[in-house]
Design a protein around this motif. Structure first.
Motif, PDB file in Angstrom:
ATOM      1  N   LEU A  28      46.007  14.977  -6.829  1.00 25.13           N
ATOM      2  CA  LEU A  28      45.009  15.518  -7.745  1.00 25.13           C
ATOM      3  C   LEU A  28      43.651  15.630  -7.082  1.00 25.13           C
ATOM      4  O   LEU A  28      42.942  16.631  -7.257  1.00 25.13           O
ATOM      5  CB  LEU A  28      44.932  14.629  -8.986  1.00 25.13           C
ATOM      6  N   TYR A  29      43.285  14.622  -6.305  1.00 22.73           N
ATOM      7  CA  TYR A  29      41.978  14.649  -5.652  1.00 22.73           C
ATOM      8  C   TYR A  29      41.863  15.851  -4.721  1.00 22.73           C
ATOM      9  O   TYR A  29      40.807  16.499  -4.652  1.00 22.73           O
ATOM     10  CB  TYR A  29      41.748  13.359  -4.874  1.00 22.73           C
ATOM     11  N   ARG A  30      42.930  16.184  -4.034  1.00 25.98           N
ATOM     12  CA  ARG A  30      42.877  17.316  -3.107  1.00 25.98           C
ATOM     13  C   ARG A  30      42.710  18.635  -3.848  1.00 25.98           C
ATOM     14  O   ARG A  30      41.946  19.502  -3.422  1.00 25.98           O
ATOM     15  CB  ARG A  30      44.114  17.327  -2.214  1.00 25.98           C
ATOM     16  N   TYR A  31      43.420  18.793  -4.951  1.00 19.37           N
ATOM     17  CA  TYR A  31      43.227  20.017  -5.736  1.00 19.37           C
ATOM     18  C   TYR A  31      41.879  20.020  -6.429  1.00 19.37           C
ATOM     19  O   TYR A  31      41.239  21.071  -6.568  1.00 19.37           O
ATOM     20  CB  TYR A  31      44.360  20.178  -6.761  1.00 19.37           C
ATOM     21  N   LEU A  32      41.428  18.857  -6.860  1.00 13.14           N
ATOM     22  CA  LEU A  32      40.143  18.773  -7.537  1.00 13.14           C
ATOM     23  C   LEU A  32      39.011  19.207  -6.618  1.00 13.14           C
ATOM     24  O   LEU A  32      38.158  20.013  -6.994  1.00 13.14           O
ATOM     25  CB  LEU A  32      39.920  17.333  -8.019  1.00 13.14           C
ATOM     26  N   THR A  33      38.985  18.686  -5.402  1.00 10.12           N
ATOM     27  CA  THR A  33      37.910  19.037  -4.477  1.00 10.12           C
ATOM     28  C   THR A  33      37.983  20.505  -4.075  1.00 10.12           C
ATOM     29  O   THR A  33      36.957  21.164  -3.906  1.00 10.12           O
ATOM     30  CB  THR A  33      37.961  18.148  -3.222  1.00 10.12           C
ATOM     31  N   LYS A  60      35.114  23.326  -4.877  1.00 15.62           N
ATOM     32  CA  LYS A  60      34.505  24.017  -3.743  1.00 15.62           C
ATOM     33  C   LYS A  60      34.516  25.528  -3.903  1.00 15.62           C
ATOM     34  O   LYS A  60      33.586  26.217  -3.500  1.00 15.62           O
ATOM     35  CB  LYS A  60      35.238  23.624  -2.457  1.00 15.62           C
ATOM     36  N   TRP A  61      35.591  26.066  -4.516  1.00 14.13           N
ATOM     37  CA  TRP A  61      35.764  27.512  -4.538  1.00 14.13           C
ATOM     38  C   TRP A  61      35.639  28.149  -5.927  1.00 14.13           C
ATOM     39  O   TRP A  61      35.828  29.348  -6.064  1.00 14.13           O
ATOM     40  CB  TRP A  61      37.125  27.893  -3.950  1.00 14.13           C
ATOM     41  N   THR A  62      35.335  27.350  -6.944  1.00 14.69           N
ATOM     42  CA  THR A  62      35.262  27.868  -8.299  1.00 14.69           C
ATOM     43  C   THR A  62      33.908  27.547  -8.915  1.00 14.69           C
ATOM     44  O   THR A  62      33.412  26.432  -8.781  1.00 14.69           O
ATOM     45  CB  THR A  62      36.372  27.245  -9.190  1.00 14.69           C
ATOM     46  N   ALA A  63      33.311  28.532  -9.606  1.00 12.67           N
ATOM     47  CA  ALA A  63      32.031  28.295 -10.269  1.00 12.67           C
ATOM     48  C   ALA A  63      32.188  27.213 -11.333  1.00 12.67           C
ATOM     49  O   ALA A  63      33.155  27.222 -12.097  1.00 12.67           O
ATOM     50  CB  ALA A  63      31.523  29.592 -10.905  1.00 12.67           C
ATOM     51  N   SER A  64      31.229  26.299 -11.398  1.00 11.48           N
ATOM     52  CA  SER A  64      31.347  25.165 -12.321  1.00 11.48           C
ATOM     53  C   SER A  64      31.426  25.603 -13.778  1.00 11.48           C
ATOM     54  O   SER A  64      31.997  24.901 -14.622  1.00 11.48           O
ATOM     55  CB  SER A  64      30.169  24.205 -12.129  1.00 11.48           C
ATOM     56  N   GLU A  65      30.879  26.773 -14.099  1.00 10.10           N
ATOM     57  CA  GLU A  65      30.937  27.258 -15.477  1.00 10.10           C
ATOM     58  C   GLU A  65      32.371  27.487 -15.933  1.00 10.10           C
ATOM     59  O   GLU A  65      32.670  27.458 -17.131  1.00 10.10           O
ATOM     60  CB  GLU A  65      30.161  28.574 -15.617  1.00 10.10           C
ATOM     61  N   SER A  66      33.280  27.678 -14.989  1.00 12.16           N
ATOM     62  CA  SER A  66      34.667  27.974 -15.326  1.00 12.16           C
ATOM     63  C   SER A  66      35.435  26.754 -15.808  1.00 12.16           C
ATOM     64  O   SER A  66      36.493  26.892 -16.420  1.00 12.16           O
ATOM     65  CB  SER A  66      35.404  28.574 -14.112  1.00 12.16           C
ATOM     66  N   GLY A 109      17.794  24.813  -2.596  1.00  8.65           N
ATOM     67  CA  GLY A 109      18.577  26.024  -2.841  1.00  8.65           C
ATOM     68  C   GLY A 109      19.547  26.365  -1.735  1.00  8.65           C
ATOM     69  O   GLY A 109      19.856  27.545  -1.512  1.00  8.65           O
ATOM     70  N   ASP A 110      20.062  25.359  -1.041  1.00  7.39           N
ATOM     71  CA  ASP A 110      21.007  25.562   0.062  1.00  7.39           C
ATOM     72  C   ASP A 110      22.426  25.665  -0.509  1.00  7.39           C
ATOM     73  O   ASP A 110      23.112  24.670  -0.704  1.00  7.39           O
ATOM     74  CB  ASP A 110      20.916  24.397   1.041  1.00  7.39           C
ATOM     75  N   GLU A 111      22.888  26.906  -0.778  1.00  2.00           N
ATOM     76  CA  GLU A 111      24.165  27.111  -1.455  1.00  2.00           C
ATOM     77  C   GLU A 111      25.363  26.635  -0.618  1.00  2.00           C
ATOM     78  O   GLU A 111      26.354  26.144  -1.154  1.00  2.00           O
ATOM     79  CB  GLU A 111      24.347  28.597  -1.804  1.00  2.00           C
ATOM     80  N   ILE A 112      25.286  26.776   0.693  1.00  3.52           N
ATOM     81  CA  ILE A 112      26.384  26.336   1.555  1.00  3.52           C
ATOM     82  C   ILE A 112      26.530  24.812   1.493  1.00  3.52           C
ATOM     83  O   ILE A 112      27.630  24.273   1.337  1.00  3.52           O
ATOM     84  CB  ILE A 112      26.147  26.795   3.012  1.00  3.52           C
ATOM     85  N   ALA A 113      25.420  24.118   1.601  1.00 11.69           N
ATOM     86  CA  ALA A 113      25.457  22.659   1.527  1.00 11.69           C
ATOM     87  C   ALA A 113      25.885  22.196   0.147  1.00 11.69           C
ATOM     88  O   ALA A 113      26.625  21.206   0.008  1.00 11.69           O
ATOM     89  CB  ALA A 113      24.081  22.085   1.873  1.00 11.69           C
ATOM     90  N   ILE A 114      25.444  22.897  -0.889  1.00 14.51           N
ATOM     91  CA  ILE A 114      25.825  22.535  -2.259  1.00 14.51           C
ATOM     92  C   ILE A 114      27.330  22.614  -2.430  1.00 14.51           C
ATOM     93  O   ILE A 114      27.965  21.700  -2.977  1.00 14.51           O
ATOM     94  CB  ILE A 114      25.113  23.454  -3.280  1.00 14.51           C
ATOM     95  N   ALA A 115      27.928  23.698  -1.946  1.00 13.59           N
ATOM     96  CA  ALA A 115      29.376  23.865  -2.075  1.00 13.59           C
ATOM     97  C   ALA A 115      30.123  22.766  -1.335  1.00 13.59           C
ATOM     98  O   ALA A 115      31.124  22.235  -1.830  1.00 13.59           O
ATOM     99  CB  ALA A 115      29.789  25.243  -1.547  1.00 13.59           C
ATOM    100  N   ARG A 116      29.642  22.417  -0.143  1.00 13.44           N
ATOM    101  CA  ARG A 116      30.304  21.375   0.645  1.00 13.44           C
ATOM    102  C   ARG A 116      30.163  20.002  -0.007  1.00 13.44           C
ATOM    103  O   ARG A 116      31.133  19.253  -0.143  1.00 13.44           O
ATOM    104  CB  ARG A 116      29.723  21.345   2.052  1.00 13.44           C
ATOM    105  N   LEU A 117      28.966  19.676  -0.433  1.00 16.49           N
ATOM    106  CA  LEU A 117      28.705  18.349  -0.981  1.00 16.49           C
ATOM    107  C   LEU A 117      29.240  18.176  -2.392  1.00 16.49           C
ATOM    108  O   LEU A 117      29.597  17.070  -2.801  1.00 16.49           O
ATOM    109  CB  LEU A 117      27.199  18.074  -0.948  1.00 16.49           C
ATOM    110  N   ASP A 118      29.327  19.272  -3.140  1.00 17.04           N
ATOM    111  CA  ASP A 118      29.868  19.201  -4.494  1.00 17.04           C
ATOM    112  C   ASP A 118      31.293  18.655  -4.476  1.00 17.04           C
ATOM    113  O   ASP A 118      31.675  17.827  -5.301  1.00 17.04           O
ATOM    114  CB  ASP A 118      29.865  20.604  -5.134  1.00 17.04           C
ATOM    115  N   SER A 119      32.097  19.137  -3.512  1.00 17.11           N
ATOM    116  CA  SER A 119      33.475  18.668  -3.440  1.00 17.11           C
ATOM    117  C   SER A 119      33.550  17.213  -2.971  1.00 17.11           C
ATOM    118  O   SER A 119      34.412  16.454  -3.409  1.00 17.11           O
ATOM    119  CB  SER A 119      34.292  19.562  -2.492  1.00 17.11           C
ATOM    120  N   ARG A 120      32.615  16.797  -2.117  1.00 18.63           N
ATOM    121  CA  ARG A 120      32.646  15.437  -1.590  1.00 18.63           C
ATOM    122  C   ARG A 120      32.201  14.393  -2.606  1.00 18.63           C
ATOM    123  O   ARG A 120      32.471  13.200  -2.425  1.00 18.63           O
ATOM    124  CB  ARG A 120      31.748  15.344  -0.345  1.00 18.63           C
TER     125      ARG A 120
END
Length: 325
Positions: free
Chosen positions: A33-38, A42-48, A114-125
């Motif tokens: 689950l953790y692997r699918y969750l991260t 990483k690849w889906t907008a949080s609003e979804s 506003g660093d979108e690349i870092a946000i995407a990486r760190l959001d999953s971590r």
């Protein structure tokens, strides 16, 4: 023992899904689950996957995306959830908590600039398996009639026990510690594209001329999730020491070293808290009810789960429920 260290020792070969048709797999639910969750985060907008009150249920997208891999290949997953955590794992749990807190701090800074690349990486971590994520995952699996088992302690140990006793054919986890818990055959890469890998305990023991107990001793010398290990001892040196001296305690005596709670460490792997279970693999998924649960009850974007549900429906037609037993 570090994953890289144990992978160096493990015998792992690719295996085709064709060879796995008709099999039952005890899946380490938290690991899977953790692997699918991260990935979802990483690849889906949080609003979804965020409800009106701010509750994140990205796991529901992950489950719908991940289950078809089993169904399409005529495999029955049995999801095994962790129970109590041993106190010997406190240091690791604390270290992971501190690391996540650092990631959360870095994420806040990335959002400020506003660093979108870092946000995407760190959001999953920074993702964690919250009570809501575990509960909604279990409820969705129930609607889809997928078997669930509650482990008394480590889910991975319970998966290994089920494989050792013939309740299932395979354990399913990305964690190499499945070897130490005695899983005869472990499927890895079940969350990745392409065919999985098969990790073989007997072949691993034969390759290094070790017993299961000696492999555990090797791991304890190198360090596991439950202990630090001896500084300067890697997998090759550990194998040599155990081969020469026979067991952990003789090897430690020969080097004048000591490992706290060595007896308990060995017992955690060789005699873990597990239970015998019966698993009903004659399953009958209710896809319409599952779709309603995910989309209507929890407000997940229907576009994010449409293809996953279609794949599940198609697999039921292609394999036939009667073949899932």
């Amino acid at each position: 023992m570090g994953n890289a260290d144990l992978r160096d020792l493990a015998v792992i070969e690719p295996i085709s899904f064709d060879e796995l048709a008709g099999s039952v797999v005890a899946v380490d639910a938290h690991n899977w689950l953790y692997r699918y969750l991260t990935t979802t985060v990483k690849w889906t907008a949080s609003e979804s996957y965020t409800t009106a009150d701010g509750t994140e249920v990205a796991n529901l997208i992950g489950v719908v995306q991940g289950l078809p891999k089993f169904f399409e290949h005529d495999m029955t997953p049995v999801f095994v959830f962790d129970g109590a955590v041993t106190d010997l794992k406190d240091d690791e749990v604390q270290a992971r908590r501190e690391q996540r807190e650092q990631y959360e701090s870095d994420l806040a800074e990335a959002r400020e600039r506003g660093d979108e690349i870092a946000i995407a990486r760190l959001d999953s971590r920074t993702q964690r398996l919250t009570d809501t994520i575990v509960e909604t995952t279990r409820e969705l699996l129930s609607v889809l009639d997928v078997p669930v088992v509650d482990a008394p302690a480590e889910g991975e140990a319970q998966c290994a026990h089920m494989a050792r006793t013939g309740t299932v054919e395979y354990a399913g986890t990305e964690d190499y510690d499945a070897l130490l818990f005695g899983a005869p055959l472990t499927l890895r890469q079940l969350t990745s594209k392409g065919d999985p890998e098969l990790m073989d305990l007997d072949a691993t023991l034969s390759k290094h001329n070790l017993t299961w107990e000696q492999l555990v001793d090797v791991a304890i010398l190198c360090g596991t999730d439950f202990n630090e290990g001896i500084s300067g001892i890697g997998p090759k040196t550990a194998v040599d020491l155990i081969s020469e001296h026979g067991d952990l305690f003789s090897a430690l005596d020969a080097r004048g070293e000591h490992i706290d709670h060595a007896d308990r460490l060995r017992s955690l792997f060789l005699d873990p808290a597990v239970r015998d279970v019966a698993v009903d693999t004659d399953i009958d998924p209710n896809v319409d009810a599952a779709r309603e649960y995910v989309v209507d009850q929890w407000g997940v974007d229907p576009d994010e789960v449409r293809r996953g549900f279609e794949r599940i429906e198609d697999s039921l037609v292609q394999t036939g429920l009667g073949e899932w037993t």
